[in-house]
Every structure is written in structure tokens, then in C-alpha cells.
Motif scaffolding. Structure first.
Motif, mmCIF file in Angstrom:
data_model
loop_
_atom_site.group_PDB
_atom_site.id
_atom_site.type_symbol
_atom_site.label_atom_id
_atom_site.label_comp_id
_atom_site.label_asym_id
_atom_site.label_seq_id
_atom_site.Cartn_x
_atom_site.Cartn_y
_atom_site.Cartn_z
ATOM 1 N N ALA A 147 29.062 7.069 30.919
ATOM 2 C CA ALA A 147 30.405 7.070 30.358
ATOM 3 C C ALA A 147 31.035 5.690 30.416
ATOM 4 C CB ALA A 147 31.289 8.068 31.109
ATOM 5 N N THR A 148 31.853 5.410 29.415
ATOM 6 C CA THR A 148 32.526 4.126 29.328
ATOM 7 C C THR A 148 33.626 3.982 30.383
ATOM 8 O OG1 THR A 148 32.108 4.057 26.957
ATOM 9 C CG2 THR A 148 33.848 2.617 27.792
ATOM 10 N N TYR A 149 34.336 5.075 30.648
ATOM 11 C CA TYR A 149 35.492 5.023 31.541
ATOM 12 C C TYR A 149 35.275 5.905 32.766
ATOM 13 C CZ TYR A 149 37.445 3.191 27.232
ATOM 14 O OH TYR A 149 37.656 2.453 26.104
ATOM 15 N N TRP A 150 35.676 5.370 33.930
ATOM 16 C CA TRP A 150 35.544 6.075 35.202
ATOM 17 C C TRP A 150 36.846 5.967 35.978
ATOM 18 C CZ3 TRP A 150 30.849 8.239 37.210
ATOM 19 C CH2 TRP A 150 29.741 8.101 36.358
ATOM 20 N N GLY A 151 37.205 7.025 36.676
ATOM 21 C CA GLY A 151 38.347 6.976 37.569
ATOM 22 C C GLY A 151 37.966 6.368 38.908
ATOM 23 N N GLN A 152 38.934 6.296 39.807
ATOM 24 C CA GLN A 152 38.719 5.696 41.129
ATOM 25 C C GLN A 152 38.029 6.648 42.097
ATOM 26 O OE1 GLN A 152 39.439 2.445 42.041
ATOM 27 N NE2 GLN A 152 39.680 2.263 39.826
ATOM 28 N N GLY A 153 38.070 7.927 41.803
ATOM 29 C CA GLY A 153 37.412 8.907 42.663
ATOM 30 C C GLY A 153 38.380 9.588 43.613
ATOM 31 N N THR A 154 38.062 10.816 43.956
ATOM 32 C CA THR A 154 38.845 11.583 44.925
ATOM 33 C C THR A 154 37.883 12.291 45.872
ATOM 34 O OG1 THR A 154 40.625 13.229 45.184
ATOM 35 C CG2 THR A 154 39.049 13.629 43.427
ATOM 36 N N GLN A 155 38.194 12.239 47.172
ATOM 37 C CA GLN A 155 37.279 12.781 48.178
ATOM 38 C C GLN A 155 37.447 14.293 48.306
ATOM 39 O OE1 GLN A 155 34.918 11.115 50.305
ATOM 40 N NE2 GLN A 155 34.340 13.235 50.775
ATOM 41 N N VAL A 156 36.319 14.981 48.307
ATOM 42 C CA VAL A 156 36.278 16.418 48.594
ATOM 43 C C VAL A 156 35.390 16.610 49.816
ATOM 44 C CG1 VAL A 156 35.492 18.672 47.799
ATOM 45 C CG2 VAL A 156 36.687 17.136 46.221
ATOM 46 N N THR A 157 35.931 17.245 50.839
ATOM 47 C CA THR A 157 35.176 17.504 52.062
ATOM 48 C C THR A 157 35.187 18.999 52.353
ATOM 49 O OG1 THR A 157 35.784 15.344 52.969
ATOM 50 C CG2 THR A 157 34.955 16.992 54.518
#
Length: 124
Positions: free
Chosen positions: A111-121
Motif C-alpha cells: 500500500a502507498t499509505y500507512w498509518g502510525q499504528g496502534t497497539q493491541v495487547t
């Protein structure tokens, strides 16, 4: 340019649920396909789910099929990943992705665009 903002990560016990959100801003008028990848420490990035924007059809990795549901809100240029019956192996950083090309760009991690990410635990 398209900017992606994720939210909704957190800590949950096994068997619980979380809902991730991803809002797209910027040049989203062409109807980018969107999806989610995840990455655990020491592991390669893994495809989770994608949605074909103009059809509303969702695709899932076998590991999450039947437990995760991906939906969209076209008016808000947003997607939502409902994650149910979570397992400890779902623990990862989840990244929202978007691409104006075919959905395979999403599923292949190109993918061209990516977010910063979010942690799932997910605790056992």
C-alpha cells in the motif's frame, strides 16, 4: 497525499473485543481501497483484512476469519475493524493502510499509505 489516523487499540483479556478505527484525510476522493496489517515483535508484517472500497467487499486472513469484521463509512472516509474473540496471538501493532490501485496492493503489503499504528495487547 492521504493521511491515516488510527485509534481504538488497548489491552484486553483473551476472548474479549476491541474496535479499531481508521480515518483517512487528504486526497481521498478517488475511493482508495483500505485495510489493516499487523506486526508482532520479531515477526514479519501480516495481512489482516482489506475492503474493496467501491464494492464494500471485505477480505480476511485465515487467522482472523470469523472473528474480525471490517466495515466502512464512506461519508467519513473511515474503516472500522471489529475484533471479537481475541487471542493472545492477536497481540501486535496494527497499521491502517490505503491505496488507490487494486486491493492486491493492500493484501500484499504494498500500500502507498500507512498509518502510525496502534497497539493491541491480548492477555491470557
Amino acid at each position: 497525499q492521504v493521511q491515516l489516523m488510527e485509534s481504538g487499540g488497548g489491552v484486553v483479556q483473551a476472548g474479549g473485543s476491541l474496535r479499531l478505527s481508521c480515518a483517512a484525510s487528504g486526497r481521498t476522493g478517488s475511493g482508495h481501497n483500505m485495510g489493516w496489517f499487523r506486526q508482532s515483535p520479531g515477526q514479519a508484517r501480516e495481512f489482516v483484512a482489506a475492503i474493496i472500497w467501491d464494492r464494500g467487499t471485505s477480505l480476511y486472513a485465515d487467522s482472523v476469519k470469523g472473528r474480525f469484521t471490517l466495515s466502512k463509512d464512506a461519508a467519513k472516509h473511515a474503516v472500522y475493524l471489529q475484533m471479537d474473540n481475541l487471542k493472545p496471538e492477536d497481540t501486535a501493532v496494527y497499521y491502517c493502510t490505503a491505496d488507490p490501485r487494486t486491493v492486491s496492493a493492500i493484501t500484499r503489503g504494498l500500500a502507498t499509505y500507512w498509518g502510525q499504528g496502534t497497539q493491541v495487547t491480548v492477555s491470557s
